[in-house]
Design a protein around this motif. Structure first.
Motif, mmCIF file in Angstrom:
data_model
loop_
_atom_site.group_PDB
_atom_site.id
_atom_site.type_symbol
_atom_site.label_atom_id
_atom_site.label_comp_id
_atom_site.label_asym_id
_atom_site.label_seq_id
_atom_site.Cartn_x
_atom_site.Cartn_y
_atom_site.Cartn_z
ATOM 1 N N GLY A 1 11.917 -10.199 -12.033
ATOM 2 C CA GLY A 1 12.657 -10.736 -13.169
ATOM 3 C C GLY A 1 14.065 -11.194 -12.828
ATOM 4 N N ARG A 2 14.608 -10.729 -11.715
ATOM 5 C CA ARG A 2 15.954 -11.128 -11.295
ATOM 6 C C ARG A 2 15.957 -12.392 -10.444
ATOM 7 N N GLY A 3 14.797 -12.951 -10.191
ATOM 8 C CA GLY A 3 14.715 -14.140 -9.346
ATOM 9 C C GLY A 3 15.219 -15.389 -10.046
ATOM 10 N N ARG A 4 15.652 -16.341 -9.255
ATOM 11 C CA ARG A 4 16.117 -17.623 -9.777
ATOM 12 C C ARG A 4 14.911 -18.444 -10.237
ATOM 13 N N GLY A 5 14.999 -19.022 -11.416
ATOM 14 C CA GLY A 5 13.914 -19.846 -11.929
ATOM 15 C C GLY A 5 12.718 -19.051 -12.422
ATOM 16 N N SER B 1 8.363 -7.092 -19.397
ATOM 17 C CA SER B 1 7.070 -7.708 -19.104
ATOM 18 C C SER B 1 6.706 -7.433 -17.657
ATOM 19 N N HIS B 2 5.437 -7.586 -17.357
ATOM 20 C CA HIS B 2 4.973 -7.540 -15.971
ATOM 21 C C HIS B 2 4.287 -8.854 -15.611
ATOM 22 N N LEU B 3 4.533 -9.882 -16.415
ATOM 23 C CA LEU B 3 3.953 -11.204 -16.160
ATOM 24 C C LEU B 3 5.063 -12.240 -16.250
ATOM 25 N N PHE B 4 5.197 -13.029 -15.188
ATOM 26 C CA PHE B 4 6.293 -13.978 -15.089
ATOM 27 C C PHE B 4 5.786 -15.374 -14.775
ATOM 28 N N VAL C 1 0.869 -1.176 0.000
ATOM 29 C CA VAL C 1 0.000 0.000 0.000
ATOM 30 C C VAL C 1 0.904 1.224 0.000
ATOM 31 N N SER C 2 0.746 2.050 -1.023
ATOM 32 C CA SER C 2 1.611 3.215 -1.159
ATOM 33 C C SER C 2 0.973 4.221 -2.105
ATOM 34 N N ASP C 3 1.341 5.473 -1.942
ATOM 35 C CA ASP C 3 0.924 6.497 -2.896
ATOM 36 C C ASP C 3 1.773 6.433 -4.162
ATOM 37 N N ARG C 4 2.914 5.794 -4.063
ATOM 38 C CA ARG C 4 3.830 5.667 -5.192
ATOM 39 C C ARG C 4 3.536 4.394 -5.976
ATOM 40 N N ARG C 5 3.735 4.448 -7.278
ATOM 41 C CA ARG C 5 3.535 3.270 -8.127
ATOM 42 C C ARG C 5 4.830 2.463 -8.174
ATOM 43 N N TYR C 6 4.751 1.211 -7.772
ATOM 44 C CA TYR C 6 5.926 0.347 -7.717
ATOM 45 C C TYR C 6 5.898 -0.768 -8.765
ATOM 46 N N GLU C 7 5.003 -0.698 -9.705
ATOM 47 C CA GLU C 7 4.831 -1.786 -10.665
ATOM 48 C C GLU C 7 6.133 -2.141 -11.385
ATOM 49 N N CYS C 8 6.857 -1.147 -11.862
ATOM 50 C CA CYS C 8 8.095 -1.419 -12.603
ATOM 51 C C CYS C 8 9.219 -1.878 -11.678
ATOM 52 N N VAL C 9 9.264 -1.346 -10.472
ATOM 53 C CA VAL C 9 10.255 -1.796 -9.483
ATOM 54 C C VAL C 9 10.017 -3.273 -9.178
ATOM 55 N N TRP C 10 8.757 -3.645 -9.001
ATOM 56 C CA TRP C 10 8.419 -5.044 -8.734
ATOM 57 C C TRP C 10 8.776 -5.927 -9.923
ATOM 58 N N ALA C 11 8.481 -5.471 -11.136
ATOM 59 C CA ALA C 11 8.782 -6.270 -12.327
ATOM 60 C C ALA C 11 10.286 -6.508 -12.447
ATOM 61 N N GLU C 12 11.068 -5.480 -12.193
ATOM 62 C CA GLU C 12 12.524 -5.634 -12.256
ATOM 63 C C GLU C 12 13.013 -6.614 -11.193
ATOM 64 N N ALA C 13 12.531 -6.451 -9.971
ATOM 65 C CA ALA C 13 12.948 -7.330 -8.881
ATOM 66 C C ALA C 13 12.501 -8.769 -9.128
ATOM 67 N N GLY D 1 17.123 -4.165 -2.551
ATOM 68 C CA GLY D 1 18.245 -3.813 -3.418
ATOM 69 C C GLY D 1 17.842 -2.884 -4.550
ATOM 70 N N ALA D 2 16.615 -3.009 -5.027
ATOM 71 C CA ALA D 2 16.149 -2.205 -6.161
ATOM 72 C C ALA D 2 15.646 -0.834 -5.738
ATOM 73 N N GLU D 3 15.008 -0.759 -4.602
ATOM 74 C CA GLU D 3 14.372 0.486 -4.153
ATOM 75 C C GLU D 3 14.573 0.604 -2.650
ATOM 76 N N ARG D 4 15.503 1.401 -2.266
ATOM 77 C CA ARG D 4 15.856 1.533 -0.848
ATOM 78 C C ARG D 4 14.625 1.793 0.019
ATOM 79 N N GLY D 5 14.472 0.974 1.028
ATOM 80 C CA GLY D 5 13.382 1.148 1.970
ATOM 81 C C GLY D 5 12.056 0.545 1.546
ATOM 82 N N HIS D 6 11.992 -0.018 0.342
ATOM 83 C CA HIS D 6 10.714 -0.591 -0.106
ATOM 84 C C HIS D 6 10.772 -2.110 -0.039
ATOM 85 N N ASP D 7 10.291 -2.643 1.048
ATOM 86 C CA ASP D 7 10.169 -4.090 1.167
ATOM 87 C C ASP D 7 8.912 -4.457 1.943
#
Length: 82
Positions: free
Chosen positions: A28-32, A49-52, A14-26, A69-75
């Protein structure tokens, strides 16, 4: 999409900021992790993509680490089983 896949968990923040692209990047870096459909949900950004897809069930703990690692303080991601 529900004809070929089943929703098992919902991850959200829950945030006023849009994190969609930050989430997609993070994600996409996952194993498997692989892009399920190139360009899906990304017509208004530069993401691949935003679908994995996943070789195994993704880990919310590992995802939170990648987010830090992608967005300081956003976890602050909540996981709900469906």
């Amino acid at each position: 999409m529900l004809k070929v896949a089943r929703v098992r968990e919902v991850w959200l923040t829950v945030s006023d900021r849009r994190y969609e692209c930050v989430w997609a990047e993070a994600m996409g870096r996952g194993r498997g992790v692989r892009v399920a459909i190139a360009g899906f949900g990304a017509s208004d950004c530069r993401c691949g993509s935003h679908l994995f897809g996943f070789d195994a069930e993704p880990s919310i703990v590992a995802f939170r680490r990648r987010l830090r690692g992608a967005e300081r303080g956003h976890d602050a991601v909540v996981c709900r089983r469906v």
